[in-house]
Design an enzyme around this catalytic site. Structure first.
Site, short mmCIF file in Angstrom:
data_model
loop_
_atom_site.label_atom_id
_atom_site.label_comp_id
_atom_site.label_asym_id
_atom_site.label_seq_id
_atom_site.Cartn_x
_atom_site.Cartn_y
_atom_site.Cartn_z
N HIS A 206 0.85 -1.19 0.00
CA HIS A 206 0.00 0.00 0.00
C HIS A 206 0.88 1.23 0.00
O HIS A 206 1.95 1.23 0.61
CB HIS A 206 -0.91 0.01 1.24
N ASP B 29 -7.95 -5.64 0.23
CA ASP B 29 -8.41 -6.51 -0.85
C ASP B 29 -7.98 -7.96 -0.70
O ASP B 29 -8.38 -8.81 -1.47
CB ASP B 29 -7.91 -5.98 -2.20
N1 CMC Z 1 4.16 -7.48 -4.79
C1 CMC Z 1 5.49 -7.41 -5.00
N2 CMC Z 1 6.23 -6.31 -4.87
C2 CMC Z 1 5.58 -5.18 -4.52
C3 CMC Z 1 4.20 -5.15 -4.30
C4 CMC Z 1 3.48 -6.35 -4.43
N3 CMC Z 1 2.16 -6.38 -4.23
N4 CMC Z 1 3.82 -3.91 -3.97
C5 CMC Z 1 4.93 -3.16 -4.00
N5 CMC Z 1 6.00 -3.93 -4.33
C6 CMC Z 1 7.40 -3.48 -4.41
C7 CMC Z 1 7.65 -2.72 -5.71
O1 CMC Z 1 8.12 -3.57 -6.73
C8 CMC Z 1 8.68 -1.72 -5.28
O2 CMC Z 1 9.94 -2.37 -5.27
P1 CMC Z 1 11.28 -1.54 -5.60
O3 CMC Z 1 11.38 -0.47 -4.57
O4 CMC Z 1 12.35 -2.56 -5.52
O5 CMC Z 1 11.09 -0.98 -6.98
C9 CMC Z 1 8.32 -1.40 -3.83
O6 CMC Z 1 7.61 -2.55 -3.35
C10 CMC Z 1 7.44 -0.17 -3.67
O7 CMC Z 1 6.33 -0.32 -4.56
P2 CMC Z 1 5.68 0.89 -5.36
O8 CMC Z 1 4.93 0.35 -6.51
O9 CMC Z 1 6.73 1.92 -5.64
O10 CMC Z 1 4.70 1.45 -4.25
P3 CMC Z 1 3.42 2.31 -4.50
O11 CMC Z 1 3.15 3.01 -3.21
O12 CMC Z 1 3.59 3.16 -5.70
O13 CMC Z 1 2.27 1.24 -4.83
C11 CMC Z 1 0.51 -0.32 -4.60
C12 CMC Z 1 1.31 0.79 -3.91
C13 CMC Z 1 -0.73 -0.63 -3.75
C14 CMC Z 1 0.02 0.16 -5.97
C15 CMC Z 1 1.39 -1.58 -4.75
O14 CMC Z 1 1.80 -2.05 -3.48
C16 CMC Z 1 0.69 -2.70 -5.53
O15 CMC Z 1 0.71 -2.71 -6.76
N6 CMC Z 1 0.04 -3.69 -4.80
C17 CMC Z 1 -0.75 -4.71 -5.46
C18 CMC Z 1 -2.13 -4.16 -5.87
C19 CMC Z 1 -3.05 -3.99 -4.66
O16 CMC Z 1 -3.18 -4.86 -3.83
N7 CMC Z 1 -3.72 -2.82 -4.63
C20 CMC Z 1 -4.74 -2.53 -3.60
C21 CMC Z 1 -4.34 -1.39 -2.72
S1 CMC Z 1 -5.38 -1.27 -1.26
C22 CMC Z 1 -6.98 -0.93 -1.88
C23 CMC Z 1 -7.07 0.38 -2.56
O17 CMC Z 1 -6.66 1.39 -2.01
O18 CMC Z 1 -7.64 0.42 -3.65
#
Ligand code: CMC
Length: 431
Positions: free
Chosen positions: A308, A366
């Site tokens: 998140h 989720d």
């Molecule tokens: N699985 C594997 N690696 C992950 C994941 C994951 N679910 N989430 C983040 N990472 C890694 C990502 O690869 C990155 O690694 P690095 O720093 O080495 O490049 C690091 O963690 C930070 O990730 P980010 O994408 O820069 O973080 P963000 O804050 O931009 O993204 C997120 C947050 C929710 C989009 C992301 O964690 C994600 O894609 N999760 C899976 C989708 C999900 O479950 N979404 C629902 C969110 S809660 C409900 C809502 O609010 O809608």
């Protein structure tokens, strides 16, 4: 607006600029950069708004490090367990818990607005049967601006109120109709003697051919799912609603924009993607393979329902959702649900893995919600529409707050331009 607490100093090329700072009720202090461009001729750069407060708000607060979510100051786990969805709607909309009389009046008001304009039925029929219910909802909610002209004037407080109630009341009807249409069953009209969650379940699962009894346990679980999704501060879809509204767009168009944003798999679409992932994993022995894929930089796969932007700890909604999953499956007599076993084992393995620990990736709302919705009989395509209907109160509350803000300005981000410098047009013969 908050009082200035102290000043931050920014120095560029030897010139110093004083920037006001504000102290929030809780959370990090905020530096006011609104006059920065006028004074220093520079922009700030923050793609994804990782460090930018786009507004001030009194509705919802998240402490991501501690895993805390408050609505108007009340912790989400207390609201999920001790309150119910329509009371939380009142709290979000008006700022305080209602008295018994206020709650009764509010519930009556919402209940009396659940039917949709009959002509909208034709609108549904214009979609292909295999349309995703989110596609239908984006279209139908946007089309409400073509049906409810008496509540589109955003400068009229009464019309804003009517639009808010209409959206909260009609969204379950619209979501249920999108579902019924997709499976070729007749639309089911709402019933005023049922509570909000029971009415939604009935509109989704009853058919004219036989009586349908709402299971009160499932209605309670449904209500809790709604409560857990009610609002979540300045997330992507809420910010989309605020940005759309900042131009003066009507409420139905703004909420349709929010629904479109929510659909993405990084946001509300994650609940569908998560259950599909758990099913694809299938058995606990395949978990290591998927964990390795999630850690592989060259593989786009991510563990859905994990991670998140704000929570760097357990999402407090996920904790309540996990308890609810156990309760609902036990009550339905399906406690040996293989998907729940995979989810629990996946959570355990991921939390022990240094990759997830270092990046502070924990289960989010989720991760367990799809298991409950699946057990209730919803297809995966309905998971995100259910999120959308529950989040409508959050969008509407934030929209109302924004319109009442005397500082309201059209949202208009700047950019760091890296394209070609000015150049002269070249005739096609000489290119
Ligand atoms: N699985 C594997 N690696 C992950 C994941 C994951 N679910 N989430 C983040 N990472 C890694 C990502 O690869 C990155 O690694 P690095 O720093 O080495 O490049 C690091 O963690 C930070 O990730 P980010 O994408 O820069 O973080 P963000 O804050 O931009 O993204 C997120 C947050 C929710 C989009 C992301 O964690 C994600 O894609 N999760 C899976 C989708 C999900 O479950 N979404 C629902 C969110 S809660 C409900 C809502 O609010 O809608």
């Amino acid at each position: 607006m908050a009082e200035t607490t102290k000043t931050a100093k920014l120095t560029i090329d030897g010139n110093s600029y004083d920037l006001a700072m504000y102290a929030p009720t809780d959370g990090p202090e905020v530096i006011d950069i609104r006059k920065l461009y006028a004074q220093a001729g520079v922009f700030t750069y923050d793609p994804g708004f990782t460090s930018t407060a786009a507004c001030d708000s009194t509705i919802t607060y998240i402490d991501g490090e501690a895993g805390v979510l408050l609505h108007r100051g009340y912790p989400i786990d207390q609201l999920a367990k001790q309150s119910h969805y329509l009371e939380v709607c009142y709290l979000l909309l008006y700022g305080e818990l209602p008295s018994a009389a206020q709650l009764e009046e509010f519930e009556t008001l919402v209940t009396r607005h659940t039917m949709i304009h009959e002509q909208m039925h034709n609108f549904f029929r214009g979609f292909r049967r295999d349309a995703h219910p989110m596609a239908t909802m984006v279209g139908v909610v946007g089309a409400m601006s073509a049906f409810y002209h008496d509540s589109t004037d955003i400068n009229d407080e009464h019309q804003r109120e009517v639009a808010s109630i209409r959206l909260i009341a009609k969204m379950p009807t619209i979501a249920a109709m999108a579902y019924k249409y997709s499976i070729g069953q007749p639309f089911v009209y709402p019933r005023n003697d049922l509570d909000y969650a029971s009415n939604f379940l009935r509109m989704c699962f009853s058919v004219p051919a036989e009586e349908y009894e709402v299971n009160p346990i499932l209605a309670r679980a449904m209500d809790r799912i709604f409560t857990l999704h009610a609002d979540h501060e300045q997330n992507a879809s809420t910010s989309t609603v605020r940005l759309a509204s900042s131009s003066g767009a009507n409420p139905f168009a703004c909420i349709a924009a929010g629904i479109a944003c929510l659909w993405g798999p990084a946001h509300g679409g994650a609940n569908q993607a998560c259950l599909e992932m758990l099913r694809e994993i299938g058995t606990p022995d395949r978990i290591p393979e998927f964990i390795e894929r999630a850690k592989d930089k060259n593989d786009p796969f991510r563990l859905m329902g994990f991670g998140h932007r704000v929570y760097k700890n357990f999402d407090p909604r996920a904790k309540v959702m996990k308890e609810s999953a156990d309760e609902v499956l036990e009550l339905l007599g399906i406690e040996n649900n293989p998907t729940l076993q995979v989810a629990k084992e996946l959570e355990r393995v991921a939390l022990e893995d240094p990759y997830f620990a270092e990046k502070k990736l924990y289960p989010n709302v989720d991760f367990y919600s799809g298991i409950i919705l699946d057990a209730m009989g919803f297809p995966t395509s309905m998971f995100t529409p259910i999120f959308a209907l529950a989040r409508t109160v959050g969008w509407v509350s934030q929209w109302k707050e924004q319109l009442a803000d005397p500082q309201l300005k059209i949202g208009r981000p700047r950019q760091l331009y890296l394209g070609a410098a000015a150049r002269n047009y070249v005739d096609i013969e000489t290119r």
